[in-house]
Design a protein around this motif. Structure first.
Motif, PDB file in Angstrom:
ATOM      1  N   LEU A   1     -47.371  31.240   0.157  1.00  0.00           N
ATOM      2  CA  LEU A   1     -46.166  31.796   0.765  1.00  0.00           C
ATOM      3  C   LEU A   1     -45.726  30.987   1.980  1.00  0.00           C
ATOM      4  O   LEU A   1     -44.528  30.779   2.191  1.00  0.00           O
ATOM      5  CB  LEU A   1     -46.387  33.252   1.175  1.00  0.00           C
ATOM      6  CG  LEU A   1     -46.324  34.278   0.068  1.00  0.00           C
ATOM      7  CD1 LEU A   1     -46.636  35.660   0.625  1.00  0.00           C
ATOM      8  CD2 LEU A   1     -44.967  34.278  -0.598  1.00  0.00           C
ATOM      9  N   GLY A   2     -46.683  30.521   2.770  1.00  0.00           N
ATOM     10  CA  GLY A   2     -46.351  29.692   3.927  1.00  0.00           C
ATOM     11  C   GLY A   2     -45.664  28.408   3.514  1.00  0.00           C
ATOM     12  O   GLY A   2     -44.665  27.992   4.109  1.00  0.00           O
ATOM     13  N   ALA A   3     -46.183  27.753   2.475  1.00  0.00           N
ATOM     14  CA  ALA A   3     -45.575  26.525   1.979  1.00  0.00           C
ATOM     15  C   ALA A   3     -44.193  26.789   1.398  1.00  0.00           C
ATOM     16  O   ALA A   3     -43.259  26.013   1.604  1.00  0.00           O
ATOM     17  CB  ALA A   3     -46.474  25.880   0.925  1.00  0.00           C
ATOM     18  N   LEU A   4     -44.044  27.898   0.691  1.00  0.00           N
ATOM     19  CA  LEU A   4     -42.755  28.252   0.100  1.00  0.00           C
ATOM     20  C   LEU A   4     -41.688  28.411   1.184  1.00  0.00           C
ATOM     21  O   LEU A   4     -40.604  27.839   1.078  1.00  0.00           O
ATOM     22  CB  LEU A   4     -42.883  29.553  -0.698  1.00  0.00           C
ATOM     23  CG  LEU A   4     -41.606  30.102  -1.307  1.00  0.00           C
ATOM     24  CD1 LEU A   4     -41.171  29.232  -2.473  1.00  0.00           C
ATOM     25  CD2 LEU A   4     -41.806  31.528  -1.736  1.00  0.00           C
ATOM     26  N   PHE A   5     -41.994  29.159   2.239  1.00  0.00           N
ATOM     27  CA  PHE A   5     -41.011  29.381   3.295  1.00  0.00           C
ATOM     28  C   PHE A   5     -40.820  28.156   4.174  1.00  0.00           C
ATOM     29  O   PHE A   5     -39.738  27.930   4.680  1.00  0.00           O
ATOM     30  CB  PHE A   5     -41.395  30.609   4.127  1.00  0.00           C
ATOM     31  CG  PHE A   5     -41.091  31.887   3.415  1.00  0.00           C
ATOM     32  CD1 PHE A   5     -39.792  32.312   3.254  1.00  0.00           C
ATOM     33  CD2 PHE A   5     -42.114  32.657   2.884  1.00  0.00           C
ATOM     34  CE1 PHE A   5     -39.508  33.485   2.589  1.00  0.00           C
ATOM     35  CE2 PHE A   5     -41.858  33.833   2.210  1.00  0.00           C
ATOM     36  CZ  PHE A   5     -40.539  34.246   2.063  1.00  0.00           C
TER      37      PHE A   5
END
Length: 61
Positions: free
Chosen positions: A52-56
């Motif tokens: 999720l961190g990489a996605l955002f």
């Protein structure tokens, strides 16, 4: 599978996090990490958080 044992045991088994820890000089997984304490890594939580961190991060760059 639920018919062989009790339903609450089946649900509890499938609602636990995948765990990894150091035990006896090597990596151990899940039930071997029961008494590892603070240094137990919850693999599925870490992967979900990093994903999720990489996605955002890449979404707003």
């Amino acid at each position: 599978m639920a018919a062989e044992g009790n339903v609450s045991g089946y649900i509890q088994h499938h609602l636990t996090n995948a765990q990894m820890c150091m035990a006896d000089g090597g990596l151990a997984f899940n039930y071997a990490c029961k008494d590892a304490g603070f240094w137990t890594w919850h693999i599925d939580s870490l992967l979900f958080s990093v994903g999720l961190g990489a996605l955002f991060l890449f979404r707003f760059l």
